[in-house]
Scaffold this motif. Structure first.
Motif, PDB file in Angstrom:
ATOM      1  N   TRP A 120       0.818  -1.214   0.000  1.00 39.49           N
ATOM      2  CA  TRP A 120       0.000   0.000   0.000  1.00 39.49           C
ATOM      3  C   TRP A 120       0.855   1.269   0.000  1.00 39.49           C
ATOM      4  O   TRP A 120       0.335   2.367  -0.188  1.00 39.49           O
ATOM      5  CB  TRP A 120      -0.925   0.018   1.217  1.00 39.49           C
ATOM      6  CG  TRP A 120      -2.061  -0.936   1.101  1.00 39.49           C
ATOM      7  CD1 TRP A 120      -2.115  -2.208   1.586  1.00 39.49           C
ATOM      8  CD2 TRP A 120      -3.306  -0.696   0.458  1.00 39.49           C
ATOM      9  NE1 TRP A 120      -3.323  -2.771   1.283  1.00 39.49           N
ATOM     10  CE2 TRP A 120      -4.073  -1.862   0.592  1.00 39.49           C
ATOM     11  CE3 TRP A 120      -3.847   0.393  -0.214  1.00 39.49           C
ATOM     12  CZ2 TRP A 120      -5.358  -1.969   0.082  1.00 39.49           C
ATOM     13  CZ3 TRP A 120      -5.129   0.280  -0.713  1.00 39.49           C
ATOM     14  CH2 TRP A 120      -5.868  -0.888  -0.575  1.00 39.49           C
ATOM     15  N   PHE A 123       0.677   3.677  -2.944  1.00 37.59           N
ATOM     16  CA  PHE A 123      -0.613   4.364  -2.961  1.00 37.59           C
ATOM     17  C   PHE A 123      -0.669   5.445  -1.889  1.00 37.59           C
ATOM     18  O   PHE A 123      -1.170   6.550  -2.119  1.00 37.59           O
ATOM     19  CB  PHE A 123      -1.741   3.340  -2.733  1.00 37.59           C
ATOM     20  CG  PHE A 123      -3.080   3.957  -2.475  1.00 37.59           C
ATOM     21  CD1 PHE A 123      -3.822   4.473  -3.517  1.00 37.59           C
ATOM     22  CD2 PHE A 123      -3.591   4.037  -1.189  1.00 37.59           C
ATOM     23  CE1 PHE A 123      -5.059   5.043  -3.284  1.00 37.59           C
ATOM     24  CE2 PHE A 123      -4.822   4.611  -0.945  1.00 37.59           C
ATOM     25  CZ  PHE A 123      -5.559   5.112  -1.994  1.00 37.59           C
ATOM     26  N   ALA A 124      -0.133   5.130  -0.695  1.00 40.09           N
ATOM     27  CA  ALA A 124      -0.252   6.035   0.452  1.00 40.09           C
ATOM     28  C   ALA A 124       0.571   7.309   0.278  1.00 40.09           C
ATOM     29  O   ALA A 124       0.132   8.386   0.686  1.00 40.09           O
ATOM     30  CB  ALA A 124       0.173   5.315   1.734  1.00 40.09           C
ATOM     31  N   PRO A 126       1.523   9.219  -2.532  1.00 40.19           N
ATOM     32  CA  PRO A 126       0.910  10.324  -3.285  1.00 40.19           C
ATOM     33  C   PRO A 126      -0.439  10.773  -2.729  1.00 40.19           C
ATOM     34  O   PRO A 126      -0.812  11.938  -2.860  1.00 40.19           O
ATOM     35  CB  PRO A 126       0.760   9.781  -4.698  1.00 40.19           C
ATOM     36  CG  PRO A 126       0.946   8.328  -4.622  1.00 40.19           C
ATOM     37  CD  PRO A 126       1.676   8.022  -3.359  1.00 40.19           C
ATOM     38  N   MET A 127      -1.171   9.856  -2.106  1.00 41.66           N
ATOM     39  CA  MET A 127      -2.498  10.216  -1.601  1.00 41.66           C
ATOM     40  C   MET A 127      -2.447  10.996  -0.293  1.00 41.66           C
ATOM     41  O   MET A 127      -3.209  11.927  -0.089  1.00 41.66           O
ATOM     42  CB  MET A 127      -3.349   8.956  -1.403  1.00 41.66           C
ATOM     43  CG  MET A 127      -3.705   8.264  -2.686  1.00 41.66           C
ATOM     44  SD  MET A 127      -4.618   9.305  -3.839  1.00 41.66           S
ATOM     45  CE  MET A 127      -6.168   9.437  -3.032  1.00 41.66           C
ATOM     46  N   PHE A 128      -1.561  10.596   0.617  1.00 40.09           N
ATOM     47  CA  PHE A 128      -1.542  11.173   1.963  1.00 40.09           C
ATOM     48  C   PHE A 128      -0.234  11.851   2.329  1.00 40.09           C
ATOM     49  O   PHE A 128      -0.144  12.469   3.381  1.00 40.09           O
ATOM     50  CB  PHE A 128      -1.824  10.076   3.007  1.00 40.09           C
ATOM     51  CG  PHE A 128      -3.118   9.367   2.782  1.00 40.09           C
ATOM     52  CD1 PHE A 128      -4.327   9.994   3.060  1.00 40.09           C
ATOM     53  CD2 PHE A 128      -3.141   8.081   2.290  1.00 40.09           C
ATOM     54  CE1 PHE A 128      -5.524   9.339   2.858  1.00 40.09           C
ATOM     55  CE2 PHE A 128      -4.335   7.409   2.083  1.00 40.09           C
ATOM     56  CZ  PHE A 128      -5.533   8.048   2.372  1.00 40.09           C
ATOM     57  N   GLY A 134       0.024   9.782   5.895  1.00 45.08           N
ATOM     58  CA  GLY A 134       0.404   8.526   5.247  1.00 45.08           C
ATOM     59  C   GLY A 134       0.739   7.449   6.255  1.00 45.08           C
ATOM     60  O   GLY A 134       0.345   6.288   6.111  1.00 45.08           O
ATOM     61  N   PHE A 137      -2.468   6.290   7.861  1.00 46.59           N
ATOM     62  CA  PHE A 137      -3.196   5.410   6.962  1.00 46.59           C
ATOM     63  C   PHE A 137      -2.642   3.991   7.021  1.00 46.59           C
ATOM     64  O   PHE A 137      -3.394   3.019   7.148  1.00 46.59           O
ATOM     65  CB  PHE A 137      -3.130   5.942   5.524  1.00 46.59           C
ATOM     66  CG  PHE A 137      -3.649   4.981   4.503  1.00 46.59           C
ATOM     67  CD1 PHE A 137      -5.015   4.754   4.370  1.00 46.59           C
ATOM     68  CD2 PHE A 137      -2.783   4.282   3.674  1.00 46.59           C
ATOM     69  CE1 PHE A 137      -5.504   3.858   3.423  1.00 46.59           C
ATOM     70  CE2 PHE A 137      -3.251   3.396   2.735  1.00 46.59           C
ATOM     71  CZ  PHE A 137      -4.620   3.175   2.605  1.00 46.59           C
TER      72      PHE A 137
END
Length: 148
Positions: A120, A123-124, A126-128, A134, A137
């Motif tokens: 993960w 994904f984490a 760039p998103m958080f 991050g 998450f």
């Protein structure tokens, strides 16, 4: 009834490792400066954990930072687990109580459950972001599936 105390056999291995280390450094069997003595290691740990006594004004960035780091990490783990519990407990109850919810949501949960937390990470970030959100998450995701 006589209380029988077992000899402390568990101390033999650490003593068998520390004694040659100590005497090897003190008797200069190793080149000076290559291996620190056990006393120097303990002093460094003490400074790292409790600081040099000069408070936070020390020029050493590692002086007295261990307790602060442990407190910060503990807080972050508790926050991540709290977020996981906040989402996972109601979701798990809904899956357990409602057949419709179980049919709609549980397949997705079961599909994503075997994905390792490290997978993960791309994904984490760039998103958080790489810092607080991050990390929360990923910590929350680590606690989410066992709680559900």
């Amino acid at each position: 009834m006589k209380l029988r105390v077992a000899p402390p056999w568990f101390l033999l291995l650490p003593a068998g490792l520390v004694a040659p280390w100590h005497f090897g450094v003190e008797l200069r069997w190793v080149t000076e400066g290559t291996v620190p003595s056990p006393r120097q290691v303990l002093q460094s740990w003490h400074m790292w954990i409790f600081g040099s006594g000069a408070g936070k004004m020390s020029l050493n960035p590692y002086s007295g930072t261990w307790l602060d780091n442990v407190a910060y990490s503990t807080r972050r783990v508790l926050q991540g687990f709290g977020l996981a519990a906040l989402v996972a407990i109601p979701l798990g109850l809904a899956i357990g109580w409602s057949r419709l919810t179980a049919r709609v949501i549980d397949p997705t949960v079961q599909l994503l459950r075997p994905v390792p937390i490290t997978a993960w990470l791309p994904f984490a970030i760039p998103m958080f972001g790489i810092y607080g959100a991050g990390a929360l998450f990923l910590i929350g995701l680590g606690g989410f599936y066992p709680v559900v």
